[in-house]
Motif scaffolding. Structure first.
Motif, PDB file in Angstrom:
ATOM      1  N   TYR A  57       0.812  -1.105  -0.285  1.00 36.70           N
ATOM      2  CA  TYR A  57      -0.111   0.130   0.027  1.00 36.70           C
ATOM      3  C   TYR A  57       1.020   1.238   0.034  1.00 36.70           C
ATOM      4  CZ  TYR A  57       1.199  -0.680   4.883  1.00 36.70           C
ATOM      5  OH  TYR A  57       1.873  -0.904   6.161  1.00 36.70           O
ATOM      6  N   MET A  58       0.112   2.308  -0.662  1.00 39.17           N
ATOM      7  CA  MET A  58       0.963   3.585  -0.271  1.00 39.17           C
ATOM      8  C   MET A  58      -0.094   4.743  -0.180  1.00 39.17           C
ATOM      9  SD  MET A  58       2.108   4.776  -4.220  1.00 39.17           S
ATOM     10  CE  MET A  58       2.938   6.136  -3.536  1.00 39.17           C
ATOM     11  N   ALA A  59       0.378   5.932   0.437  1.00 36.64           N
ATOM     12  CA  ALA A  59      -0.528   6.891   0.722  1.00 36.64           C
ATOM     13  C   ALA A  59       0.266   8.308   0.536  1.00 36.64           C
ATOM     14  CB  ALA A  59      -1.171   7.013   2.045  1.00 36.64           C
ATOM     15  N   TRP A  60      -0.236   9.203  -0.241  1.00 41.07           N
ATOM     16  CA  TRP A  60       0.679  10.469  -0.131  1.00 41.07           C
ATOM     17  C   TRP A  60      -0.581  11.441  -0.261  1.00 41.07           C
ATOM     18  CZ3 TRP A  60      -1.167  13.258  -4.396  1.00 41.07           C
ATOM     19  CH2 TRP A  60      -1.743  12.699  -5.278  1.00 41.07           C
ATOM     20  N   GLY A  61      -0.047  12.803   0.074  1.00 44.45           N
ATOM     21  CA  GLY A  61      -1.049  13.872   0.144  1.00 44.45           C
ATOM     22  C   GLY A  61      -0.337  15.166   1.272  1.00 44.45           C
ATOM     23  N   LYS A  62      -1.176  15.759   1.709  1.00 46.86           N
ATOM     24  CA  LYS A  62      -0.828  16.939   2.396  1.00 46.86           C
ATOM     25  C   LYS A  62      -0.217  16.019   3.792  1.00 46.86           C
ATOM     26  CE  LYS A  62      -4.093  20.335   1.301  1.00 46.86           C
ATOM     27  NZ  LYS A  62      -5.215  21.124   1.814  1.00 46.86           N
ATOM     28  N   PRO A  64       0.535  14.837   7.010  1.00 47.13           N
ATOM     29  CA  PRO A  64      -0.449  14.989   8.279  1.00 47.13           C
ATOM     30  C   PRO A  64       0.150  15.115   9.457  1.00 47.13           C
ATOM     31  CG  PRO A  64       0.517  12.811   7.376  1.00 47.13           C
ATOM     32  CD  PRO A  64       0.839  13.696   6.558  1.00 47.13           C
ATOM     33  N   ARG A  65       1.467  15.445   9.510  1.00 45.82           N
ATOM     34  CA  ARG A  65       2.007  15.545  11.038  1.00 45.82           C
ATOM     35  C   ARG A  65       1.934  16.972  11.074  1.00 45.82           C
ATOM     36  NH1 ARG A  65       4.687  11.303   8.627  1.00 45.82           N
ATOM     37  NH2 ARG A  65       5.421   9.752   9.905  1.00 45.82           N
ATOM     38  N   TYR A  66       2.127  17.787  10.092  1.00 48.61           N
ATOM     39  CA  TYR A  66       2.146  19.172  10.228  1.00 48.61           C
ATOM     40  C   TYR A  66       1.296  19.819   9.116  1.00 48.61           C
ATOM     41  CZ  TYR A  66       6.385  18.175  12.692  1.00 48.61           C
ATOM     42  OH  TYR A  66       7.002  17.509  13.743  1.00 48.61           O
ATOM     43  N   PRO A  67      -0.145  19.635   9.181  1.00 52.58           N
ATOM     44  CA  PRO A  67      -0.852  20.072   8.112  1.00 52.58           C
ATOM     45  C   PRO A  67      -0.725  21.419   7.971  1.00 52.58           C
ATOM     46  CG  PRO A  67      -2.188  19.411   9.803  1.00 52.58           C
ATOM     47  CD  PRO A  67      -0.797  19.018  10.253  1.00 52.58           C
ATOM     48  N   GLU A  68      -0.519  22.190   8.880  1.00 51.31           N
ATOM     49  CA  GLU A  68      -0.529  23.638   8.573  1.00 51.31           C
ATOM     50  C   GLU A  68       0.557  24.115   7.668  1.00 51.31           C
ATOM     51  OE1 GLU A  68       2.014  22.416  11.784  1.00 51.31           O
ATOM     52  OE2 GLU A  68      -0.058  22.251  11.266  1.00 51.31           O
ATOM     53  N   SER A  69       1.550  23.238   7.347  1.00 51.15           N
ATOM     54  CA  SER A  69       2.802  23.409   6.617  1.00 51.15           C
ATOM     55  C   SER A  69       2.496  23.717   5.201  1.00 51.15           C
ATOM     56  CB  SER A  69       3.965  22.676   6.864  1.00 51.15           C
ATOM     57  OG  SER A  69       3.628  21.383   6.376  1.00 51.15           O
ATOM     58  N   GLY A  70       1.380  22.874   4.611  1.00 45.16           N
ATOM     59  CA  GLY A  70       1.181  23.112   3.308  1.00 45.16           C
ATOM     60  C   GLY A  70       2.162  22.296   2.487  1.00 45.16           C
ATOM     61  N   THR A  71       2.723  21.424   3.274  1.00 40.92           N
ATOM     62  CA  THR A  71       3.944  20.598   2.405  1.00 40.92           C
ATOM     63  C   THR A  71       3.322  19.279   2.099  1.00 40.92           C
ATOM     64  OG1 THR A  71       4.795  19.823   4.399  1.00 40.92           O
ATOM     65  CG2 THR A  71       6.074  21.537   3.454  1.00 40.92           C
ATOM     66  N   ASN A  72       3.708  18.425   1.161  1.00 44.80           N
ATOM     67  CA  ASN A  72       3.103  17.038   0.764  1.00 44.80           C
ATOM     68  C   ASN A  72       4.028  16.086   1.244  1.00 44.80           C
ATOM     69  OD1 ASN A  72       0.669  17.723  -0.701  1.00 44.80           O
ATOM     70  ND2 ASN A  72       2.187  18.946  -1.751  1.00 44.80           N
ATOM     71  N   GLU A  73       3.633  14.942   1.401  1.00 48.78           N
ATOM     72  CA  GLU A  73       4.470  13.789   1.958  1.00 48.78           C
ATOM     73  C   GLU A  73       3.987  12.561   1.406  1.00 48.78           C
ATOM     74  OE1 GLU A  73       4.738  11.662   6.266  1.00 48.78           O
ATOM     75  OE2 GLU A  73       4.637  13.715   6.160  1.00 48.78           O
ATOM     76  N   ILE A  74       4.834  11.586   0.970  1.00 45.56           N
ATOM     77  CA  ILE A  74       4.597  10.229   0.940  1.00 45.56           C
ATOM     78  C   ILE A  74       4.503   9.818   2.400  1.00 45.56           C
ATOM     79  CG2 ILE A  74       5.268   7.729   0.301  1.00 45.56           C
ATOM     80  CD1 ILE A  74       6.574   9.110  -2.195  1.00 45.56           C
ATOM     81  N   GLY A 104       3.821  20.938  -5.994  1.00 47.67           N
ATOM     82  CA  GLY A 104       4.893  21.394  -5.399  1.00 47.67           C
ATOM     83  C   GLY A 104       6.099  21.174  -5.991  1.00 47.67           C
ATOM     84  N   ASP A 105       7.344  21.991  -5.276  1.00 46.70           N
ATOM     85  CA  ASP A 105       8.471  21.504  -5.729  1.00 46.70           C
ATOM     86  C   ASP A 105       9.245  20.592  -4.980  1.00 46.70           C
ATOM     87  OD1 ASP A 105       8.833  23.170  -3.601  1.00 46.70           O
ATOM     88  OD2 ASP A 105      10.305  24.626  -4.457  1.00 46.70           O
ATOM     89  N   GLN A 106       8.642  20.077  -3.823  1.00 47.97           N
ATOM     90  CA  GLN A 106       9.492  19.160  -3.369  1.00 47.97           C
ATOM     91  C   GLN A 106       8.179  18.385  -2.290  1.00 47.97           C
ATOM     92  OE1 GLN A 106      12.078  21.229  -0.531  1.00 47.97           O
ATOM     93  NE2 GLN A 106      10.493  21.476   0.995  1.00 47.97           N
ATOM     94  N   PHE A 107       8.556  17.172  -1.822  1.00 46.43           N
ATOM     95  CA  PHE A 107       7.924  16.468  -0.768  1.00 46.43           C
ATOM     96  C   PHE A 107       8.795  15.805   0.218  1.00 46.43           C
ATOM     97  CE2 PHE A 107       8.593  13.415  -4.230  1.00 46.43           C
ATOM     98  CZ  PHE A 107       8.647  12.343  -3.578  1.00 46.43           C
ATOM     99  N   THR A 108       8.233  15.491   1.192  1.00 48.34           N
ATOM    100  CA  THR A 108       8.981  14.738   2.351  1.00 48.34           C
ATOM    101  C   THR A 108       8.348  13.271   2.471  1.00 48.34           C
ATOM    102  OG1 THR A 108       7.543  15.600   4.102  1.00 48.34           O
ATOM    103  CG2 THR A 108       9.466  16.903   3.585  1.00 48.34           C
ATOM    104  N   LEU A 109       9.406  12.651   3.505  1.00 52.24           N
ATOM    105  CA  LEU A 109       8.647  11.219   3.885  1.00 52.24           C
ATOM    106  C   LEU A 109       9.675  10.872   5.075  1.00 52.24           C
ATOM    107  CD1 LEU A 109      10.812   8.723   2.973  1.00 52.24           C
ATOM    108  CD2 LEU A 109       9.996   9.588   0.802  1.00 52.24           C
TER     109      LEU A 109
END
Length: 150
Positions: A57-62, A64-74, A104-109
């Protein structure tokens, strides 16, 4: 997906997480977590199928740890041990990467600090280490934060 997670914990995290944590894995609770992700407007959850069998399984999106940051994450990426090393992880990572590039121009995981195989995978995919948590008696807590920049 909860059953797959249980198997991944057994084969990947036994010896990293405490035996009591793995032995007390709660399928019903995990099913509820996956159900919540499935209906989330901010997260995209996918089952990874091979010949009709859910093998990951995989999930990606805003973030969830820091939703106010506006960053995306796997948020999640797990594949059963027997299906690792066959290009499946690379394929789903590339899919998520393409979708996240639209946002966006980057994402985190995040990756467990003691999961060396996953660390090698994320580095091979082009992710760079942003931070590493300090050691902790509960080895399920220390994480490595990665960033992927387009």
């Amino acid at each position: 997906m909860a059953q797959v997670k249980r198997q991944v914990w057994e084969t990947t995290y036994r010896g990293i997480y405490s035996d009591s944590k793995i032995d007390s894995f709660d399928i019903e609770n995990e099913m509820q977590k996956f159900a919540a992700l499935a209906i989330s407007a901010d997260i995209n959850l996918y089952g990874i199928l091979v010949d009709g069998l859910v093998v990951g399984y995989m999930a990606w999106g805003k973030n969830p740890r820091y939703p106010e940051s506006g960053t995306n994450e796997i948020v999640l990426l797990s594949i059963l041990k027997d299906y690792q090393g066959k290009g499946i992880g690379r394929q789903v990572f590339e899919y998520a990467k393409g979708k996240l590039k639209e946002k966006g121009d980057q994402f985190t995981l995040y990756c467990n600090k003691y999961n060396l195989k996953a660390q090698g995978f994320y580095k091979a995919m082009g992710c760079k280490v942003l931070s590493i948590d300090d050691d902790h008696p509960d080895k399920s807590i220390p994480q490595i934060k990665y960033v992927y920049k387009f």
